[in-house]
Design an enzyme around this catalytic site. Structure first.
Site, short mmCIF file in Angstrom:
data_model
loop_
_atom_site.label_atom_id
_atom_site.label_comp_id
_atom_site.label_asym_id
_atom_site.label_seq_id
_atom_site.Cartn_x
_atom_site.Cartn_y
_atom_site.Cartn_z
CG LEU A 109 -1.86 -1.09 1.45
CD1 LEU A 109 -2.40 -1.07 2.87
CD2 LEU A 109 -2.98 -0.94 0.45
CB SER A 110 4.44 1.72 0.73
OG SER A 110 5.34 2.81 0.76
CG ASN A 111 0.61 6.46 -0.93
OD1 ASN A 111 0.07 6.11 -1.97
ND2 ASN A 111 -0.03 6.56 0.22
#
Ligand SMILES: Cc1ncc(COP(=O)(O)O)c(C=O)c1O
Length: 343
Positions: free
Chosen positions: A78-80
């Site tokens: 999910l990491s931006n």
């Protein structure tokens, strides 16, 4: 040269290529009874949107000056942050390896799809805690260095003393934009996890001698053993790098975990309502993992009359998670209920 001049002249890459606007949220403000502005750091190219880009502009200028040719970053699917690292690597011609705490194969959606599209090498290390993930990343760095690569490792969330300077600069940018509108910055509300955003804003506020309140809404638990202590260390370290003599103490770090709900990426009260209200009053998207938790907090604090205006919601980006089926199904399932209970 004073510290603000040193900050303004800091070596940095121009990855965003524009200044994000600050926008008065007239219809949203009317609903919650507080004057709210939005700093639109969600706007940008799909890869380089969000708060991480400001950190990377400073950090990568340093990395390239050190001779780095290969970036290594760690995070979740999910990491931006890792998505922004992958896009920044693509645009600067650096190689990139991402160390991700998931099993392979994962559904290639949202940020994960983009990580691949930007050409990053993906290493899946299975379910891992943040400290375990850091160990995996360190092992990958050693492996790449042994193979002759010149590696620069970015810490979780790209948070560091140096990268917090990207947000000290951002504070100055916002202050000038609000002044141009004849407004001051009363309170900034933003989503917080690895701390670079908060520590940079706190430092920027202190450098200007401003009385703004910076309120970090915690969206991930246990990122560090001592979260406020680590944030303070980033802010103080950033100050040291630009030779600033500012007094920063633990009381300058203002975090609340009240809106974390069940944890990182997990449900929390008010999140769906926050997504709905901002989308239907302003056409602005926030995601359930990061920025909607900050908006849920903002709405709750406004209703309790605990916010000093003018309030700036610092939109740190992350709308990509809305296109992850795990979240889009949940949001879709809620739309009917939300339209019935809308403020
Ligand atoms: C959309 C979004 N908002 C907020 C944050 C938190 O920012 P920081 O890591 O600087 O605390 C992140 C970090 O992952 C993010 O991706």
């Amino acid at each position: 040269m004073n510290a603000l001049d040193t900050l303004a002249q800091l070596p940095r890459l121009d990855l965003r290529r524009f200044t994000s606007p600050v926008q008065y949220l007239e219809r949203f403000s009317a609903k919650i009874g507080v004057e709210v502005w939005c700093k639109r750091d969600d706007i940008g190219t799909v890869g380089l949107a969000g708060n991480k880009v400001r950190k990377l502009e400073v950090e990568l200028a340093h990395a390239i000056a050190q001779g780095a040719r290969h970036l290594v970053a760690e995070g979740s699917r999910l990491s931006n942050a890792v998505r922004a690292v992958a896009a920044a690597a693509a645009t600067t011609g650096l190689r990139c390896t991402l160390v991700l705490c998931h099993d392979e194969p994962c559904e290639p959606v949202g940020n994960l799809l983009l990580d691949g599209l930007f050409g990053a090498h993906l290493r899946f290390v299975g379910n891992a805690s943040w400290p375990e993930l850091a160990q995996h990343a360190e092992a990958v760095v050693t492996e790449l260095e042994n193979a002759g690569e010149r590696v620069y490792r970015l810490p979780i969330g790209c948070a560091s003393e140096r990268s917090s300077l990207g947000f000290a600069l951002a504070y100055a940018e916002l202050r000038a934009q609000m002044a141009a509108q004849g407004r001051e910055v009363g309170t900034i509300v933003h989503a917080s996890s690895s701390g670079g955003t908060h520590s940079g804003l706190v430092l920027g506020n202190a450098l200007h001698g401003s009385p703004s309140k910076i309120r970090g809404i915690v969206v991930a638990g246990e990122v560090y053993d001592d979260v406020p202590g680590q944030y303070l260390a980033f802010a103080r370290g950033g100050a040291r790098l630009i030779g600033a003599e500012v007094e920063l103490t633990r009381s300058d770090i203002n975090l609340t975990e009240d809106y974390l709900g069940d944890g990182y990426g997990l449900p929390a009260p008010g999140v769906m309502e926050a997504i709905d209200l901002l989308a239907t009053t302003e056409g602005i998207l926030v995601d359930p993992v990061y920025s909607a938790k900050a908006v849920a907090a903002l709405i709750d604090l406004a209703v309790r009359k605990e916010l000093e205006g003018p309030v700036v919601f610092w939109h740190t980006g992350g709308y990509h998670a809305l296109f992850d089926p795990h979240y889009s199904r949940k949001v879709w399932a809620e739309i009917e209920r939300l339209s019935a209970v809308r403020l």
